[in-house]
Design a protein around this motif. Sequence first.
Motif, short mmCIF file in Angstrom:
data_model
loop_
_atom_site.label_atom_id
_atom_site.label_comp_id
_atom_site.label_asym_id
_atom_site.label_seq_id
_atom_site.Cartn_x
_atom_site.Cartn_y
_atom_site.Cartn_z
N PHE A 1 3.02 107.94 -50.06
CA PHE A 1 3.91 106.88 -50.55
C PHE A 1 3.69 106.63 -52.04
CE2 PHE A 1 3.71 105.14 -46.03
CZ PHE A 1 4.97 105.65 -45.71
N ASN A 2 4.78 106.56 -52.77
CA ASN A 2 4.72 106.13 -54.16
C ASN A 2 4.49 104.63 -54.24
OD1 ASN A 2 5.11 108.57 -55.62
ND2 ASN A 2 7.30 108.52 -55.15
N GLN A 3 3.98 104.16 -55.35
CA GLN A 3 3.86 102.73 -55.58
C GLN A 3 5.24 102.08 -55.48
OE1 GLN A 3 1.04 101.06 -56.12
NE2 GLN A 3 1.90 99.05 -56.55
N GLY A 4 5.31 100.99 -54.73
CA GLY A 4 6.59 100.31 -54.56
C GLY A 4 7.45 100.86 -53.45
N ALA A 5 6.89 101.74 -52.62
CA ALA A 5 7.66 102.32 -51.52
C ALA A 5 7.97 101.26 -50.46
CB ALA A 5 6.90 103.48 -50.89
N SER A 6 8.96 101.57 -49.64
CA SER A 6 9.39 100.64 -48.59
C SER A 6 9.49 101.37 -47.26
CB SER A 6 10.75 100.03 -48.94
OG SER A 6 11.24 99.22 -47.88
N ILE A 7 8.99 100.73 -46.21
CA ILE A 7 9.13 101.25 -44.84
C ILE A 7 10.03 100.30 -44.07
CG2 ILE A 7 7.93 101.83 -42.70
CD1 ILE A 7 5.39 102.25 -44.37
N VAL A 8 11.01 100.85 -43.39
CA VAL A 8 11.88 100.06 -42.52
C VAL A 8 11.76 100.62 -41.11
CG1 VAL A 8 14.21 99.20 -42.09
CG2 VAL A 8 13.46 99.66 -44.44
N LEU B 1 0.31 96.41 -48.25
CA LEU B 1 0.70 95.72 -49.47
C LEU B 1 -0.23 96.02 -50.66
CD1 LEU B 1 2.07 92.16 -48.65
CD2 LEU B 1 3.21 94.03 -49.86
N PRO B 2 -1.54 96.15 -50.44
CA PRO B 2 -2.40 96.51 -51.57
C PRO B 2 -2.03 97.86 -52.20
CG PRO B 2 -3.72 95.60 -49.81
CD PRO B 2 -2.35 95.80 -49.25
N ARG B 3 -1.33 98.70 -51.44
CA ARG B 3 -0.86 99.98 -51.96
C ARG B 3 0.54 99.85 -52.56
NH1 ARG B 3 -3.38 104.62 -50.35
NH2 ARG B 3 -1.40 105.71 -50.72
N GLY B 4 1.07 98.63 -52.54
CA GLY B 4 2.41 98.40 -53.08
C GLY B 4 3.52 98.81 -52.14
N GLN C 1 0.68 106.29 -40.47
CA GLN C 1 -0.70 106.54 -40.88
C GLN C 1 -0.83 107.84 -41.66
OE1 GLN C 1 -3.67 108.26 -38.17
NE2 GLN C 1 -4.80 106.33 -38.35
N THR C 2 -0.23 108.91 -41.14
CA THR C 2 -0.38 110.21 -41.79
C THR C 2 0.42 110.32 -43.08
OG1 THR C 2 1.43 111.18 -40.48
CG2 THR C 2 -0.79 111.36 -39.59
N LEU C 3 1.49 109.53 -43.21
CA LEU C 3 2.31 109.60 -44.42
C LEU C 3 1.82 108.68 -45.53
CD1 LEU C 3 5.91 109.65 -42.86
CD2 LEU C 3 4.73 111.56 -43.97
N THR C 4 0.92 107.75 -45.21
CA THR C 4 0.49 106.75 -46.19
C THR C 4 0.04 107.36 -47.52
OG1 THR C 4 -0.05 105.09 -44.52
CG2 THR C 4 -1.15 104.88 -46.63
N PRO C 5 -0.71 108.46 -47.52
CA PRO C 5 -1.11 109.03 -48.82
C PRO C 5 0.06 109.56 -49.64
CG PRO C 5 -2.53 109.84 -47.05
CD PRO C 5 -1.37 109.15 -46.40
#
Length: 249
Positions: free
Chosen positions: A126-133, A169-172, A120-124
């Motif tokens: 993220f670059n477009q097309g980022a990936s979280i695992v 996903l809307p944030r890519g 939640q705190t890192l969401t701002p």
Amino acid sequence: MNRFEGKTVLVTGGNSGIGLTTAQAFAAEGARVVITGRDEASLAAARATLGADALAIRNDAGSIAAARDLARQLGAQDIKLDALFINAGIARFAPLSDIEETLWDQTFNTNVKGPFFQIQTLTPLFNQGASIVLNGSINAHIGMPASSVYAASKAALISLAKTLSAELLPRGVRVNVVSPGPVSTPIYGKLGLDDETLANTAAQIKSQIPLGRFGTPNEIAATVLHLASSESGFIVGTEIVIDGGMSQL
């Protein structure tokens, strides 16, 4: 290969085990790597293996305040993230009759609450097309005795991948899970078992793996990098099990 040239990656719990191996794999493919962990000495040692521009930040994975502080520190340095591997976690095994509230709270704080609020705190950032695992576990699927709290925490984390995927996903941003089976890492020495019990437990677990061996951190890292790269761009909200066939029996 340099799939992550010019990209920045954060690995929580990147100072040992699967986290460190994965961080080193990212660095080897050109990424600038940020790692977190609680132990200053192991953080410093890990950072020295990750390149001159790597960052190592002391952080408590189970603390919301620490999650917010990590995001603040990265934002203050104008760091944007292309990949995040939520790896930090704990494993405390005990039979149902011996489980106390402190074990439950510590496990869920570190394995579920902390990761949720860290994302939640890192969401701002993220670059477009980022990936979280997310690092799950086959314990969420196999019903191993004495693993009830740990398994429940990992099941919650796996579930988050689907709902967070829908929201991000809307944030890519894509979200996926790797769920390792038994892997040769230092975590087995942190289960609170004596040497004889630990050896017997390891042998018993090994006998349940069709491939006849534990996995390696490198095998987990390879899948994490695949999910974090653009080559897996059509994989969303998915769990990849890496367990030598153990959960298929």
